[in-house]
Design a protein around this motif. Structure first.
Motif, PDB file in Angstrom:
ATOM      1  N   ILE A  23      11.536   4.408  14.144  1.00  0.00           N
ATOM      2  CA  ILE A  23      10.232   3.789  13.928  1.00  0.00           C
ATOM      3  C   ILE A  23       9.131   4.844  13.987  1.00  0.00           C
ATOM      4  O   ILE A  23       8.220   4.862  13.162  1.00  0.00           O
ATOM      5  N   ALA A  24       9.228   5.736  14.939  1.00  0.00           N
ATOM      6  CA  ALA A  24       8.210   6.785  15.083  1.00  0.00           C
ATOM      7  C   ALA A  24       8.185   7.710  13.873  1.00  0.00           C
ATOM      8  O   ALA A  24       7.126   8.202  13.472  1.00  0.00           O
ATOM      9  N   LYS A  25       9.330   7.936  13.254  1.00  0.00           N
ATOM     10  CA  LYS A  25       9.413   8.826  12.092  1.00  0.00           C
ATOM     11  C   LYS A  25       9.025   8.123  10.796  1.00  0.00           C
ATOM     12  O   LYS A  25       8.972   8.745   9.747  1.00  0.00           O
ATOM     13  N   GLY A  26       8.818   6.798  10.848  1.00  0.00           N
ATOM     14  CA  GLY A  26       8.401   6.085   9.644  1.00  0.00           C
ATOM     15  C   GLY A  26       9.527   5.430   8.893  1.00  0.00           C
ATOM     16  O   GLY A  26       9.349   4.987   7.768  1.00  0.00           O
ATOM     17  N   GLY A  27      10.688   5.329   9.465  1.00  0.00           N
ATOM     18  CA  GLY A  27      11.791   4.636   8.825  1.00  0.00           C
ATOM     19  C   GLY A  27      12.767   5.581   8.156  1.00  0.00           C
ATOM     20  O   GLY A  27      12.494   6.745   7.938  1.00  0.00           O
ATOM     21  N   VAL A  28      13.923   5.037   7.827  1.00  0.00           N
ATOM     22  CA  VAL A  28      14.973   5.793   7.159  1.00  0.00           C
ATOM     23  C   VAL A  28      14.801   5.623   5.656  1.00  0.00           C
ATOM     24  O   VAL A  28      14.733   4.516   5.148  1.00  0.00           O
ATOM     25  N   GLY A  29      14.717   6.709   4.937  1.00  0.00           N
ATOM     26  CA  GLY A  29      14.582   6.636   3.484  1.00  0.00           C
ATOM     27  C   GLY A  29      13.279   5.971   3.062  1.00  0.00           C
ATOM     28  O   GLY A  29      13.226   5.316   2.047  1.00  0.00           O
ATOM     29  N   ASN A  30      12.274   6.119   3.847  1.00  0.00           N
ATOM     30  CA  ASN A  30      10.996   5.473   3.580  1.00  0.00           C
ATOM     31  C   ASN A  30      10.368   6.113   2.352  1.00  0.00           C
ATOM     32  O   ASN A  30       9.993   7.265   2.372  1.00  0.00           O
ATOM     33  N   ALA A  31      10.259   5.347   1.270  1.00  0.00           N
ATOM     34  CA  ALA A  31       9.708   5.863   0.019  1.00  0.00           C
ATOM     35  C   ALA A  31       8.324   5.279  -0.201  1.00  0.00           C
ATOM     36  O   ALA A  31       8.083   4.538  -1.130  1.00  0.00           O
ATOM     37  N   VAL A  32       7.412   5.616   0.682  1.00  0.00           N
ATOM     38  CA  VAL A  32       6.045   5.113   0.591  1.00  0.00           C
ATOM     39  C   VAL A  32       5.209   6.153  -0.118  1.00  0.00           C
ATOM     40  O   VAL A  32       5.381   7.351   0.083  1.00  0.00           O
ATOM     41  N   THR A  33       4.307   5.679  -0.947  1.00  0.00           N
ATOM     42  CA  THR A  33       3.466   6.599  -1.695  1.00  0.00           C
ATOM     43  C   THR A  33       2.011   6.150  -1.623  1.00  0.00           C
ATOM     44  O   THR A  33       1.724   4.968  -1.520  1.00  0.00           O
ATOM     45  N   ASP A  34       1.125   7.120  -1.664  1.00  0.00           N
ATOM     46  CA  ASP A  34      -0.299   6.829  -1.769  1.00  0.00           C
ATOM     47  C   ASP A  34      -0.649   6.743  -3.246  1.00  0.00           C
ATOM     48  O   ASP A  34      -0.273   7.613  -4.026  1.00  0.00           O
ATOM     49  N   VAL A  35      -1.357   5.694  -3.611  1.00  0.00           N
ATOM     50  CA  VAL A  35      -1.720   5.476  -5.002  1.00  0.00           C
ATOM     51  C   VAL A  35      -3.233   5.579  -5.131  1.00  0.00           C
ATOM     52  O   VAL A  35      -3.963   4.986  -4.343  1.00  0.00           O
ATOM     53  N   ALA A  36      -3.681   6.324  -6.095  1.00  0.00           N
ATOM     54  CA  ALA A  36      -5.101   6.436  -6.423  1.00  0.00           C
ATOM     55  C   ALA A  36      -5.192   6.766  -7.911  1.00  0.00           C
ATOM     56  O   ALA A  36      -5.299   7.923  -8.300  1.00  0.00           O
ATOM     57  N   ARG A 121      -8.761   0.348 -11.691  1.00  0.00           N
ATOM     58  CA  ARG A 121      -8.535   1.304 -10.601  1.00  0.00           C
ATOM     59  C   ARG A 121      -7.559   0.680  -9.618  1.00  0.00           C
ATOM     60  O   ARG A 121      -7.683  -0.483  -9.253  1.00  0.00           O
ATOM     61  N   VAL A 122      -6.610   1.491  -9.163  1.00  0.00           N
ATOM     62  CA  VAL A 122      -5.614   1.050  -8.191  1.00  0.00           C
ATOM     63  C   VAL A 122      -5.604   2.063  -7.051  1.00  0.00           C
ATOM     64  O   VAL A 122      -5.375   3.243  -7.283  1.00  0.00           O
ATOM     65  N   VAL A 123      -5.853   1.583  -5.821  1.00  0.00           N
ATOM     66  CA  VAL A 123      -5.902   2.452  -4.655  1.00  0.00           C
ATOM     67  C   VAL A 123      -5.169   1.774  -3.515  1.00  0.00           C
ATOM     68  O   VAL A 123      -5.323   0.573  -3.298  1.00  0.00           O
ATOM     69  N   GLY A 124      -4.349   2.532  -2.785  1.00  0.00           N
ATOM     70  CA  GLY A 124      -3.668   1.973  -1.620  1.00  0.00           C
ATOM     71  C   GLY A 124      -2.451   2.773  -1.231  1.00  0.00           C
ATOM     72  O   GLY A 124      -2.192   3.854  -1.769  1.00  0.00           O
ATOM     73  N   ARG A 125      -1.706   2.213  -0.309  1.00  0.00           N
ATOM     74  CA  ARG A 125      -0.471   2.832   0.182  1.00  0.00           C
ATOM     75  C   ARG A 125       0.620   1.774   0.097  1.00  0.00           C
ATOM     76  O   ARG A 125       0.553   0.759   0.790  1.00  0.00           O
ATOM     77  N   VAL A 126       1.593   2.008  -0.768  1.00  0.00           N
ATOM     78  CA  VAL A 126       2.641   1.011  -1.009  1.00  0.00           C
ATOM     79  C   VAL A 126       3.996   1.685  -1.155  1.00  0.00           C
ATOM     80  O   VAL A 126       4.104   2.898  -1.291  1.00  0.00           O
ATOM     81  N   HIS A 127       5.016   0.841  -1.164  1.00  0.00           N
ATOM     82  CA  HIS A 127       6.373   1.303  -1.431  1.00  0.00           C
ATOM     83  C   HIS A 127       6.435   1.745  -2.892  1.00  0.00           C
ATOM     84  O   HIS A 127       5.872   1.101  -3.776  1.00  0.00           O
TER      85      HIS A 127
END
Length: 149
Positions: A23-36, A121-127
């Motif tokens: 959990i502290a590391k952000g998950g296993v295989g966490n494919a989260v990306t910042d979108v802007a 425009r699309v902004v956020g943090r998503v899978h």
């Protein structure tokens, strides 16, 4: 120490500690990306706005909210597979992994008129998979109408 205490301590060492580390590391295989990103379509505002609401309003497990006219927030939650496995094998303490491992993602989409065209425009943090799905759907709907600006 009696045997039940040793078993409990072994359980803590084997399940709870690694879960907290993941959990502290952000998950296993966490494919989260910042979108802007932003793109301009040579299509009228009303058509793009209706398409955005239609596209995002029909997505499963997604909460769509109009903040202002032409501005939407898209929110969804995702529980990673590792949290489900830990919850099953670490029952009942492992159930904490379901609560601690669930991540909330949010995108803000704004659709604004720009002359005879429309800027999105699309902004956020998503899978990553979610961002790709939105991009592919927009591309399929308006691919021939991208403005050259």
């Amino acid at each position: 120490m009696d045997s039940s205490t040793l078993i409990f301590l072994a359980f803590l060492a084997a399940v709870v500690a690694p879960t907290l580390w993941v959990i502290a590391k952000g998950g296993v295989g966490n494919a989260v990306t910042d979108v802007a990103d932003e793109i301009v379509f040579d299509v009228q505002y009303a058509e793009v706005d209706a398409a955005m609401a239609d596209l995002l309003g029909t997505a499963r497990r997604v909460q769509l909210r109009m903040v202002l006219p032409g501005t939407y927030t898209v929110t969804y939650k995702r529980t990673p597979g590792w949290a489900i496995v830990v919850a099953i094998f670490g029952f009942p303490v492992g159930l904490l992994a379901l609560f601690l491992g669930t991540v909330r993602y949010q995108l803000v989409l704004s659709v604004t008129p720009e002359g005879g065209a429309t800027r999105v425009r699309v902004v956020g943090r998503v899978h990553r998979k979610f961002a790709e799905a939105i991009g592919k759907a927009l591309w399929a709907r308006f691919a021939g109408s991208i403005a050259s600006r």
